[in-house]
Design a protein around this motif. Structure first.
Motif, PDB file in Angstrom:
ATOM      1  N   PHE A  72      -6.256  19.224   8.698  1.00  0.00           N
ATOM      2  CA  PHE A  72      -4.841  18.977   8.451  1.00  0.00           C
ATOM      3  C   PHE A  72      -4.066  18.865   9.762  1.00  0.00           C
ATOM      4  O   PHE A  72      -3.176  18.030   9.898  1.00  0.00           O
ATOM      5  CB  PHE A  72      -4.265  20.081   7.559  1.00  0.00           C
ATOM      6  N   LEU A  73      -4.408  19.683  10.742  1.00  0.00           N
ATOM      7  CA  LEU A  73      -3.740  19.610  12.047  1.00  0.00           C
ATOM      8  C   LEU A  73      -4.020  18.286  12.751  1.00  0.00           C
ATOM      9  O   LEU A  73      -3.148  17.752  13.443  1.00  0.00           O
ATOM     10  CB  LEU A  73      -4.152  20.792  12.919  1.00  0.00           C
ATOM     11  N   ILE A  74      -5.232  17.751  12.571  1.00  0.00           N
ATOM     12  CA  ILE A  74      -5.545  16.442  13.149  1.00  0.00           C
ATOM     13  C   ILE A  74      -4.635  15.385  12.530  1.00  0.00           C
ATOM     14  O   ILE A  74      -4.050  14.549  13.235  1.00  0.00           O
ATOM     15  CB  ILE A  74      -7.036  16.090  12.937  1.00  0.00           C
ATOM     16  N   ILE A  75      -4.495  15.422  11.208  1.00  0.00           N
ATOM     17  CA  ILE A  75      -3.623  14.463  10.522  1.00  0.00           C
ATOM     18  C   ILE A  75      -2.179  14.639  10.970  1.00  0.00           C
ATOM     19  O   ILE A  75      -1.456  13.663  11.215  1.00  0.00           O
ATOM     20  CB  ILE A  75      -3.772  14.596   8.997  1.00  0.00           C
ATOM     21  N   LEU A  76      -1.733  15.897  11.105  1.00  0.00           N
ATOM     22  CA  LEU A  76      -0.363  16.148  11.579  1.00  0.00           C
ATOM     23  C   LEU A  76      -0.152  15.648  13.009  1.00  0.00           C
ATOM     24  O   LEU A  76       0.913  15.111  13.331  1.00  0.00           O
ATOM     25  CB  LEU A  76      -0.044  17.637  11.500  1.00  0.00           C
ATOM     26  N   ALA A  77      -1.154  15.823  13.860  1.00  0.00           N
ATOM     27  CA  ALA A  77      -1.044  15.351  15.242  1.00  0.00           C
ATOM     28  C   ALA A  77      -0.902  13.831  15.276  1.00  0.00           C
ATOM     29  O   ALA A  77      -0.080  13.283  16.030  1.00  0.00           O
ATOM     30  CB  ALA A  77      -2.254  15.791  16.057  1.00  0.00           C
ATOM     31  N   ILE A  78      -1.668  13.152  14.440  1.00  0.00           N
ATOM     32  CA  ILE A  78      -1.564  11.694  14.371  1.00  0.00           C
ATOM     33  C   ILE A  78      -0.190  11.290  13.835  1.00  0.00           C
ATOM     34  O   ILE A  78       0.428  10.340  14.325  1.00  0.00           O
ATOM     35  CB  ILE A  78      -2.711  11.119  13.523  1.00  0.00           C
ATOM     36  N   SER A  79       0.304  12.023  12.847  1.00  0.00           N
ATOM     37  CA  SER A  79       1.648  11.752  12.323  1.00  0.00           C
ATOM     38  C   SER A  79       2.701  11.964  13.402  1.00  0.00           C
ATOM     39  O   SER A  79       3.679  11.210  13.487  1.00  0.00           O
ATOM     40  CB  SER A  79       1.941  12.654  11.126  1.00  0.00           C
ATOM     41  N   PHE A  80       2.513  12.989  14.226  1.00  0.00           N
ATOM     42  CA  PHE A  80       3.449  13.245  15.319  1.00  0.00           C
ATOM     43  C   PHE A  80       3.449  12.090  16.318  1.00  0.00           C
ATOM     44  O   PHE A  80       4.509  11.671  16.794  1.00  0.00           O
ATOM     45  CB  PHE A  80       3.105  14.559  16.023  1.00  0.00           C
ATOM     46  N   VAL A  81       2.265  11.557  16.625  1.00  0.00           N
ATOM     47  CA  VAL A  81       2.185  10.406  17.525  1.00  0.00           C
ATOM     48  C   VAL A  81       2.939   9.224  16.917  1.00  0.00           C
ATOM     49  O   VAL A  81       3.637   8.490  17.622  1.00  0.00           O
ATOM     50  CB  VAL A  81       0.713  10.043  17.831  1.00  0.00           C
ATOM     51  N   GLY A  82       2.833   9.063  15.594  1.00  0.00           N
ATOM     52  CA  GLY A  82       3.600   8.026  14.910  1.00  0.00           C
ATOM     53  C   GLY A  82       5.094   8.231  15.065  1.00  0.00           C
ATOM     54  O   GLY A  82       5.848   7.280  15.267  1.00  0.00           O
ATOM     55  N   GLU A  83       5.541   9.487  14.966  1.00  0.00           N
ATOM     56  CA  GLU A  83       6.967   9.798  15.158  1.00  0.00           C
ATOM     57  C   GLU A  83       7.409   9.464  16.580  1.00  0.00           C
ATOM     58  O   GLU A  83       8.504   8.929  16.789  1.00  0.00           O
ATOM     59  CB  GLU A  83       7.232  11.276  14.866  1.00  0.00           C
ATOM     60  N   VAL A  84       6.565   9.770  17.558  1.00  0.00           N
ATOM     61  CA  VAL A  84       6.896   9.468  18.956  1.00  0.00           C
ATOM     62  C   VAL A  84       6.997   7.957  19.154  1.00  0.00           C
ATOM     63  O   VAL A  84       7.923   7.463  19.807  1.00  0.00           O
ATOM     64  CB  VAL A  84       5.852  10.098  19.908  1.00  0.00           C
ATOM     65  N   LEU A  85       6.044   7.213  18.572  1.00  0.00           N
ATOM     66  CA  LEU A  85       6.096   5.758  18.689  1.00  0.00           C
ATOM     67  C   LEU A  85       7.366   5.200  18.052  1.00  0.00           C
ATOM     68  O   LEU A  85       7.987   4.272  18.588  1.00  0.00           O
ATOM     69  CB  LEU A  85       4.869   5.133  18.031  1.00  0.00           C
ATOM     70  N   VAL A 134       9.858  -0.185  11.953  1.00  0.00           N
ATOM     71  CA  VAL A 134       8.649   0.273  11.263  1.00  0.00           C
ATOM     72  C   VAL A 134       8.747   1.787  11.099  1.00  0.00           C
ATOM     73  O   VAL A 134       9.002   2.491  12.077  1.00  0.00           O
ATOM     74  CB  VAL A 134       7.383  -0.101  12.073  1.00  0.00           C
ATOM     75  N   PRO A 135       8.529   2.307   9.891  1.00  0.00           N
ATOM     76  CA  PRO A 135       8.581   3.760   9.695  1.00  0.00           C
ATOM     77  C   PRO A 135       7.491   4.475  10.488  1.00  0.00           C
ATOM     78  O   PRO A 135       6.399   3.935  10.693  1.00  0.00           O
ATOM     79  CB  PRO A 135       8.355   3.939   8.192  1.00  0.00           C
ATOM     80  N   ALA A 136       7.778   5.679  10.897  1.00  0.00           N
ATOM     81  CA  ALA A 136       6.827   6.468  11.673  1.00  0.00           C
ATOM     82  C   ALA A 136       5.536   6.717  10.893  1.00  0.00           C
ATOM     83  O   ALA A 136       4.449   6.752  11.474  1.00  0.00           O
ATOM     84  CB  ALA A 136       7.458   7.789  12.082  1.00  0.00           C
ATOM     85  N   SER A 137       5.645   6.861   9.579  1.00  0.00           N
ATOM     86  CA  SER A 137       4.448   7.110   8.782  1.00  0.00           C
ATOM     87  C   SER A 137       3.484   5.927   8.836  1.00  0.00           C
ATOM     88  O   SER A 137       2.260   6.105   8.813  1.00  0.00           O
ATOM     89  CB  SER A 137       4.822   7.411   7.339  1.00  0.00           C
ATOM     90  N   ILE A 138       4.025   4.724   8.937  1.00  0.00           N
ATOM     91  CA  ILE A 138       3.171   3.532   9.038  1.00  0.00           C
ATOM     92  C   ILE A 138       2.450   3.528  10.381  1.00  0.00           C
ATOM     93  O   ILE A 138       1.258   3.223  10.450  1.00  0.00           O
ATOM     94  CB  ILE A 138       4.002   2.241   8.861  1.00  0.00           C
ATOM     95  N   TYR A 139       3.164   3.866  11.442  1.00  0.00           N
ATOM     96  CA  TYR A 139       2.504   3.989  12.745  1.00  0.00           C
ATOM     97  C   TYR A 139       1.350   4.995  12.663  1.00  0.00           C
ATOM     98  O   TYR A 139       0.248   4.737  13.145  1.00  0.00           O
ATOM     99  CB  TYR A 139       3.485   4.451  13.827  1.00  0.00           C
ATOM    100  N   GLY A 140       1.615   6.139  12.049  1.00  0.00           N
ATOM    101  CA  GLY A 140       0.584   7.159  11.928  1.00  0.00           C
ATOM    102  C   GLY A 140      -0.616   6.688  11.130  1.00  0.00           C
ATOM    103  O   GLY A 140      -1.768   6.917  11.519  1.00  0.00           O
ATOM    104  N   MET A 141      -0.358   6.000  10.014  1.00  0.00           N
ATOM    105  CA  MET A 141      -1.475   5.507   9.201  1.00  0.00           C
ATOM    106  C   MET A 141      -2.291   4.461   9.949  1.00  0.00           C
ATOM    107  O   MET A 141      -3.523   4.442   9.861  1.00  0.00           O
ATOM    108  CB  MET A 141      -0.957   4.925   7.883  1.00  0.00           C
ATOM    109  N   VAL A 142      -1.617   3.598  10.697  1.00  0.00           N
ATOM    110  CA  VAL A 142      -2.334   2.579  11.467  1.00  0.00           C
ATOM    111  C   VAL A 142      -3.180   3.240  12.554  1.00  0.00           C
ATOM    112  O   VAL A 142      -4.337   2.860  12.771  1.00  0.00           O
ATOM    113  CB  VAL A 142      -1.349   1.546  12.056  1.00  0.00           C
ATOM    114  N   ILE A 143      -2.622   4.237  13.218  1.00  0.00           N
ATOM    115  CA  ILE A 143      -3.379   4.946  14.254  1.00  0.00           C
ATOM    116  C   ILE A 143      -4.608   5.620  13.637  1.00  0.00           C
ATOM    117  O   ILE A 143      -5.712   5.526  14.175  1.00  0.00           O
ATOM    118  CB  ILE A 143      -2.491   5.979  14.977  1.00  0.00           C
ATOM    119  N   LEU A 144      -4.421   6.289  12.504  1.00  0.00           N
ATOM    120  CA  LEU A 144      -5.544   6.942  11.834  1.00  0.00           C
ATOM    121  C   LEU A 144      -6.575   5.909  11.400  1.00  0.00           C
ATOM    122  O   LEU A 144      -7.782   6.107  11.586  1.00  0.00           O
ATOM    123  CB  LEU A 144      -5.050   7.748  10.636  1.00  0.00           C
ATOM    124  N   PHE A 145      -6.134   4.792  10.838  1.00  0.00           N
ATOM    125  CA  PHE A 145      -7.037   3.741  10.395  1.00  0.00           C
ATOM    126  C   PHE A 145      -7.860   3.195  11.558  1.00  0.00           C
ATOM    127  O   PHE A 145      -9.088   3.064  11.464  1.00  0.00           O
ATOM    128  CB  PHE A 145      -6.233   2.627   9.724  1.00  0.00           C
TER     129      PHE A 145
END
Length: 126
Positions: free
Chosen positions: A7-20, A28-39
């Protein structure tokens, strides 16, 4: 502990999306950035699937619970929504039918392409 780490890994990726989202001037919503990074991380192997699988499954299982606040919000703003209920309902139905049709067509196209590929491979003796 394993679930917490995932869960912390997913949260860290979401945080990177928020920073982007903060630094990039794109709509582009931050959640989309996070999902693309995770993908991309999962595709490239930078993030092994096993490092987020269980947490992802858990989050999908509890997803319906996440819609409760949105439903309560809709109920509490009924007075505002009542005048536009008919247009919103029509738009929703049309969009739903359009998405279902497009999804069906794309699925049929993918299935046909896979059958052609399998037939081509079978003809080559593979």
């Amino acid at each position: 502990m394993k679930l917490l780490k995932q869960f912390l890994i997913i949260l860290a990726i979401s945080f990177v999306g928020e920073v982007l989202k903060y630094f990039l001037p794109l709509p582009v919503p931050a959640s989309i950035y996070g999902m693309v990074i995770l993908f991309i991380g999962l595709l490239t192997g930078l993030i092994p699937l096993e490092s987020v699988r269980d947490a992802g499954k858990y989050l999908i299982e509890i997803m319906p619970v996440m819609f409760i606040p949105a439903g309560v919000g809709l109920m509490s703003s009924w007075g505002t929504l009542k005048p536009v209920l008919l247009p919103v309902s029509i738009i929703t139905v049309v969009a739903l039918i359009t998405v279902m049709g497009a999804t069906g067509r794309v699925s049929q196209l993918v299935i046909r392409m896979q059958k052609r590929k399998e037939a081509g491979n079978a003809g080559q003796g593979k």
